[in-house]
Design an enzyme around this catalytic site. Structure first.
Site, PDB file in Angstrom:
ATOM      1  N   ASP A 331      -2.764  -2.841 -21.736  1.00 32.72           N
ATOM      2  CA  ASP A 331      -2.299  -1.996 -20.636  1.00 32.72           C
ATOM      3  C   ASP A 331      -1.958  -0.591 -21.136  1.00 32.72           C
ATOM      4  OD1 ASP A 331      -2.220  -2.315 -17.938  1.00 32.72           O
ATOM      5  OD2 ASP A 331      -0.106  -2.855 -17.819  1.00 32.72           O
ATOM      6  N   ASP A 391       0.081  -7.763 -13.131  1.00 34.57           N
ATOM      7  CA  ASP A 391       1.518  -7.563 -13.296  1.00 34.57           C
ATOM      8  C   ASP A 391       2.324  -8.686 -12.645  1.00 34.57           C
ATOM      9  OD1 ASP A 391       0.979  -5.148 -14.587  1.00 34.57           O
ATOM     10  OD2 ASP A 391       0.887  -4.066 -12.688  1.00 34.57           O
TER      11      ASP A 391
END
Length: 480
Positions: A331, A391
């Site tokens: 990420d 997420d």
């Protein structure tokens, strides 16, 4: 680029109004912050010309009006000087390509004082369709809101999905342990079992596949986006079916069955399958309808995340640490590091999420909630607050492991509750940093440390770190 709003009003009674995104240069003109101080001008649509010569329009046509012309053939300031000399009070430049910053050299154009703004050509067409040919317009640029309350909705959806997914995984684990303890149920339960267990090797392979897929999407987005949409429709329909079938299975009504090819199936499950497929198809057809399609996408997305968290099992905390740690690096790298590598200085993650090169098709891998605070950014950039499925799913796998560990060790849900609270704290921290920095954040940067550290502290405090790290082998000795 400076973002602002063009407020357009039709001539009807009562007048119909609509706002559109504009790009302007704040060094050239200062726009009012509210409509209270804005001056309205009648719009003259001259998109049939590029206004590089005063001979292109009849004399007097622009006087005291807001004029819109096409982009191209000469600079913005050259167009503005001509428009100003013909009496125009505002110049809009329509662009068929992606809106970009207005940055011409103004040194030789100090005499140009009228407001200049760039607007999408499609918005001019929409303006005529919605408001008619007689339109009054004004420009203003409201300040960015400190906090958008759509984040609260995103927060509730995310925490609900993670908590419910973890709880559902624990229920499935309890049923497995009961089946193991009861030899008569063992074979039946194993036939129903659909879980997939991640080992450290498969975790690494999974992360590598994520990296390769993201890079491929960056370079071949306009083709692969339809592959992702197709996969999402299929996977979300199956996930919605699994979620609703689990609920329907608890209802002791409507259990009539039909037999086909020596197999029996409940009629209500057939109707459920038709409903789930229909929901996915409706979303696929109307996915670009911003007024309500986001609700269907969120429902399908929540079902997808729930089913993923319940189905994919992490065998131990070691695998959780490897998965969450590698995806955290993934990420951060694709959000913060890739701008130093790409030619246009853009983040690969942000470009893919937004649709590279202004592509109208968006990846359906996010929870979307319309922004509740009105601002230029809402019109120009993203009218929705977004949270990626990753997420939710990635920390959710750790929450699910904590719930299963609670079931296996009969630890009164302490791991599950602590990890869920840690996830909520991580989400709040993400929103705080987002509000302070005014730019998209990799949520895993905050969620991963919060959940991993909290789970580790609970295991250390209870003196169960060795068991928690290696996973459970308790099924053999488990008794209901």
């Amino acid at each position: 680029a400076d973002e602002g709003i063009l407020h357009a009003s039709g001539s009807g009674v009562p007048p119909v109004t609509k706002d559109y995104c504009i790009i302007y240069n704040s060094n050239w003109v200062s726009l009012p912050k509210t409509l209270d101080n804005a001056t309205f001008r009648t719009l003259e649509n001259l998109t049939s010309t590029v206004l590089c010569s005063s001979a292109e329009v009849p004399s007097g046509l622009m006087k005291d009006k807001a004029v819109v012309v096409m982009r191209g053939n000469c600079t913005f300031l050259e167009k503005a000087r001509i428009a100003q000399s013909l009496g125009a009070k505002m110049l809009l430049i329509a662009s068929k390509s992606r809106l970009s910053a207005i940055s011409d050299n103004k040194t030789d154009f100090e005499d140009v004082t009228l407001p200049i703004a760039l607007i999408r050509y499609n918005d001019i067409v929409d303006m005529q369709l919605v408001l008619g040919n007689e339109v009054n317009v004004t420009l203003y640029s409201p300040p960015l809101p400190e906090f958008d309350y759509s984040m609260v909705v995103i927060f509730l959806i995310a925490v609900f999905t993670v908590a419910l997914g973890g709880y559902w995984s624990g229920v499935a684990e309890l049923e497995n342990l009961k089946a193991v303890a009861s030899p008569g149920e063992r074979e039946t339960r194993w036939k129903k079992e659909e879980n997939v267990t991640f080992t450290p090797v498969t975790v690494i392979l999974f992360v590598v596949i994520c990296c390769v897929m993201l890079v491929l999407l960056y370079f071949f987005y306009k083709w692969l986006v339809y592959v992702i949409i197709s996969v999402f429709c299929l996977a979300s329909a199956m996930s919605l079916y699994n979620c609703l079938a689990a609920l329907i299975g608890e209802i002791p009504f409507g259990q009539c069955r039909i037999t086909c090819s020596n197999k029996t199936i409940e009629v209500r499950l057939i109707f459920l399958a038709i409903f789930c497929i229909g929901a996915a198809v409706v979303w696929a057809v109307f996915r670009n309808e911003d007024r309500w399609a986001w609700i269907l996408q969120d429902i399908l997305g929540v079902a997808f995340c729930l089913n993923f968290i319940k189905t994919l099992k992490m065998p131990n905390f070691k695998s959780c640490v490897i998965l969450l740690g590698l995806l955290l690096l993934y990420d951060v790298f694709f959000v913060f590091i890739t701008p130093f590598i790409t030619k246009n200085g853009a983040s690969i993650m942000v470009e893919v999420a937004a649709g590279p090169f202004g592509n109208s098709e968006k990846l359906p891998v996010v929870i979307r909630v319309p922004r509740l605070e009105h601002s230029a950014s809402t019109l120009c950039d993203l009218p929705f607050s977004l949270l990626g499925f990753g997420d939710i799913i990635v920390p959710g796998l750790l929450v699910a492991y904590c719930r299963r560990f609670d079931v296996q060790t009969r630890s009164s849900s302490i791991y599950y509750i602590s990890c869920t609270i840690a996830y909520a704290v991580g989400m709040v921290l993400t929103f705080i940093v987002l509000a302070l920095m005014k730019m998209g954040q990799p949520a895993l940067l905050y969620l991963v440390p919060c959940t991993l550290i909290t789970s580790s502290l609970v295991a250390w405090r209870r003196k169960e770190m060795k068991k928690f790290w290696k996973g459970s082998n308790y099924q053999v000795g488990w008794r209901p």
